[in-house]
Scaffold this motif. Structure first.
Motif, short mmCIF file in Angstrom:
data_model
loop_
_atom_site.label_atom_id
_atom_site.label_comp_id
_atom_site.label_asym_id
_atom_site.label_seq_id
_atom_site.Cartn_x
_atom_site.Cartn_y
_atom_site.Cartn_z
N ASN A 79 0.85 -1.18 0.00
CA ASN A 79 0.00 0.00 0.00
C ASN A 79 0.89 1.23 0.00
O ASN A 79 1.96 1.23 0.58
CB ASN A 79 -0.99 -0.02 1.18
N GLY A 80 0.42 2.24 -0.74
CA GLY A 80 1.15 3.50 -0.83
C GLY A 80 1.91 3.65 -2.14
O GLY A 80 2.28 2.67 -2.78
N GLY A 81 2.07 4.90 -2.55
CA GLY A 81 2.89 5.23 -3.71
C GLY A 81 2.28 4.91 -5.06
O GLY A 81 3.00 4.73 -6.04
N THR A 82 0.94 4.86 -5.14
CA THR A 82 0.30 4.48 -6.41
C THR A 82 -0.25 5.66 -7.21
O THR A 82 -0.86 5.46 -8.25
CB THR A 82 -0.85 3.48 -6.18
N GLY A 83 -0.05 6.86 -6.71
CA GLY A 83 -0.57 8.03 -7.42
C GLY A 83 0.38 8.48 -8.53
O GLY A 83 1.20 7.71 -9.02
N ILE A 84 0.28 9.76 -8.88
CA ILE A 84 1.12 10.28 -9.97
C ILE A 84 2.10 11.37 -9.51
O ILE A 84 2.76 11.98 -10.33
CB ILE A 84 0.24 10.83 -11.13
N ALA A 85 2.20 11.59 -8.20
CA ALA A 85 3.17 12.55 -7.69
C ALA A 85 4.58 12.05 -8.00
O ALA A 85 4.79 10.85 -8.20
CB ALA A 85 2.99 12.73 -6.18
N PRO A 86 5.55 12.94 -8.07
CA PRO A 86 6.91 12.51 -8.42
C PRO A 86 7.46 11.39 -7.52
O PRO A 86 8.21 10.54 -8.00
CB PRO A 86 7.73 13.80 -8.24
N ARG A 87 7.11 11.35 -6.25
CA ARG A 87 7.61 10.32 -5.34
C ARG A 87 6.78 9.04 -5.37
O ARG A 87 7.12 8.07 -4.70
CB ARG A 87 7.66 10.84 -3.90
N ASP A 88 5.69 9.00 -6.13
CA ASP A 88 4.86 7.80 -6.23
C ASP A 88 5.44 6.86 -7.28
O ASP A 88 5.19 6.99 -8.47
CB ASP A 88 3.42 8.18 -6.61
N THR A 89 6.23 5.88 -6.80
CA THR A 89 6.94 5.00 -7.73
C THR A 89 6.57 3.52 -7.57
O THR A 89 7.14 2.68 -8.25
CB THR A 89 8.46 5.15 -7.56
N THR A 90 5.63 3.23 -6.68
CA THR A 90 5.30 1.83 -6.40
C THR A 90 4.82 1.11 -7.66
O THR A 90 5.29 0.02 -7.99
CB THR A 90 4.25 1.73 -5.29
N TYR A 91 3.87 1.72 -8.37
CA TYR A 91 3.35 1.09 -9.59
C TYR A 91 4.47 0.78 -10.57
O TYR A 91 4.57 -0.33 -11.10
CB TYR A 91 2.29 1.98 -10.25
N ASP A 92 5.31 1.76 -10.83
CA ASP A 92 6.38 1.60 -11.81
C ASP A 92 7.34 0.48 -11.43
O ASP A 92 7.74 -0.32 -12.27
CB ASP A 92 7.14 2.93 -11.96
N ALA A 93 7.68 0.41 -10.14
CA ALA A 93 8.61 -0.61 -9.67
C ALA A 93 8.00 -2.01 -9.76
O ALA A 93 8.65 -2.96 -10.20
CB ALA A 93 9.03 -0.32 -8.23
N ILE A 94 6.74 -2.14 -9.35
CA ILE A 94 6.08 -3.45 -9.33
C ILE A 94 5.76 -3.91 -10.75
O ILE A 94 6.00 -5.06 -11.11
CB ILE A 94 4.81 -3.40 -8.46
N GLU A 95 5.21 -3.03 -11.55
CA GLU A 95 4.76 -3.40 -12.90
C GLU A 95 5.89 -3.99 -13.73
O GLU A 95 5.67 -4.91 -14.51
CB GLU A 95 4.15 -2.15 -13.56
N LYS A 96 7.10 -3.51 -13.53
CA LYS A 96 8.25 -4.02 -14.29
C LYS A 96 8.59 -5.47 -13.94
O LYS A 96 9.18 -6.18 -14.75
CB LYS A 96 9.47 -3.13 -14.04
N LEU A 97 8.25 -5.90 -12.73
CA LEU A 97 8.58 -7.25 -12.29
C LEU A 97 7.49 -8.28 -12.57
O LEU A 97 7.78 -9.47 -12.65
CB LEU A 97 8.87 -7.26 -10.78
N LEU A 98 6.26 -7.85 -12.71
CA LEU A 98 5.16 -8.80 -12.84
C LEU A 98 5.32 -9.69 -14.07
O LEU A 98 5.57 -9.20 -15.17
CB LEU A 98 3.81 -8.07 -12.90
N GLU A 99 5.17 -10.98 -13.87
CA GLU A 99 5.22 -11.94 -14.96
C GLU A 99 3.85 -12.09 -15.63
O GLU A 99 3.76 -12.37 -16.81
CB GLU A 99 5.70 -13.29 -14.43
N LYS A 100 2.80 -11.93 -14.83
CA LYS A 100 1.43 -11.91 -15.32
C LYS A 100 0.71 -10.79 -14.58
O LYS A 100 0.93 -10.58 -13.40
CB LYS A 100 0.71 -13.23 -15.01
N THR A 101 -0.12 -10.06 -15.31
CA THR A 101 -0.88 -9.00 -14.66
C THR A 101 -2.34 -9.42 -14.53
O THR A 101 -2.83 -10.27 -15.27
CB THR A 101 -0.81 -7.68 -15.44
N LEU A 102 -3.01 -8.83 -13.58
CA LEU A 102 -4.45 -9.00 -13.39
C LEU A 102 -5.09 -7.64 -13.67
O LEU A 102 -5.39 -6.88 -12.75
CB LEU A 102 -4.76 -9.45 -11.96
#
Length: 166
Positions: A79-102
């Motif tokens: 939880n956290g870091g899923t918005g679009i502010a400059p420090r919100d990087t969770t989505y970007d970091a996770i999305e690159k690793l996912l082998e399958k997305t839902l």
């Protein structure tokens, strides 16, 4: 609610890791991380690990890599870091690793959020998928968003999704 095409395995317990991504929260002020843990425990699941890390892509990815090595974990809930502010990087970091997305997770989360907060829901980059046979969920950091995502999406499908991976 519609009939489920694949019933859950009765009494199945899922072991989860909970990770809060925040530059400002501490374990005592992390209401969203605490709520995720409480909801999992109330649903008779296990919280095997709780971490609070900074919103740094390298730290987020390292945490996934570390937790994915442990066979006890079925799911990792961020939880956290899923918005679009400059420090919100969770989505970007996770999305690159996912082998399958839902994709349906983020789509449904935003649709449900829209019903509660209106058009501001478009700023959410909630995401879910699979990495090394672990379910990965990423929710916004607000307590209301966590409650919504856990109660409406994650908890109702957690056992089914883990069963599918196994």
């Amino acid at each position: 609610m519609a009939t489920q095409p694949h019933p859950n395995t009765p009494g199945m317990i899922v072991t989860c890791a909970v990770v809060t991504v925040s530059d400002t929260r501490s374990p005592t002020t992390d209401k969203s991380g605490q709520l995720i843990q409480q909801l999992l425990l109330s649903a008779n699941h296990v919280v095997g690990e709780y971490k609070l890390i900074k919103d740094e892509p390298a730290q987020i990815q390292a945490q996934i890599e570390i937790l994915a090595q442990y066979t006890i974990f079925d799911a990792i809930i961020f939880n956290g870091g899923t918005g679009i502010a400059p420090r919100d990087t969770t989505y970007d970091a996770i999305e690159k690793l996912l082998e399958k997305t839902l994709p349906g997770f983020g789509e449904l989360f935003r649709w449900l959020s829209y019903q509660e907060i209106g058009s501001r829901a478009i700023a959410s980059r909630a995401v879910a998928g699979v990495y090394q046979n672990k379910l990965i969920f990423s929710l916004p950091g607000s307590t209301n968003a966590v409650k919504l995502g856990m109660e409406k999406l994650i908890l109702p499908e957690l056992v089914h999704l883990v069963t599918q991976i196994r």
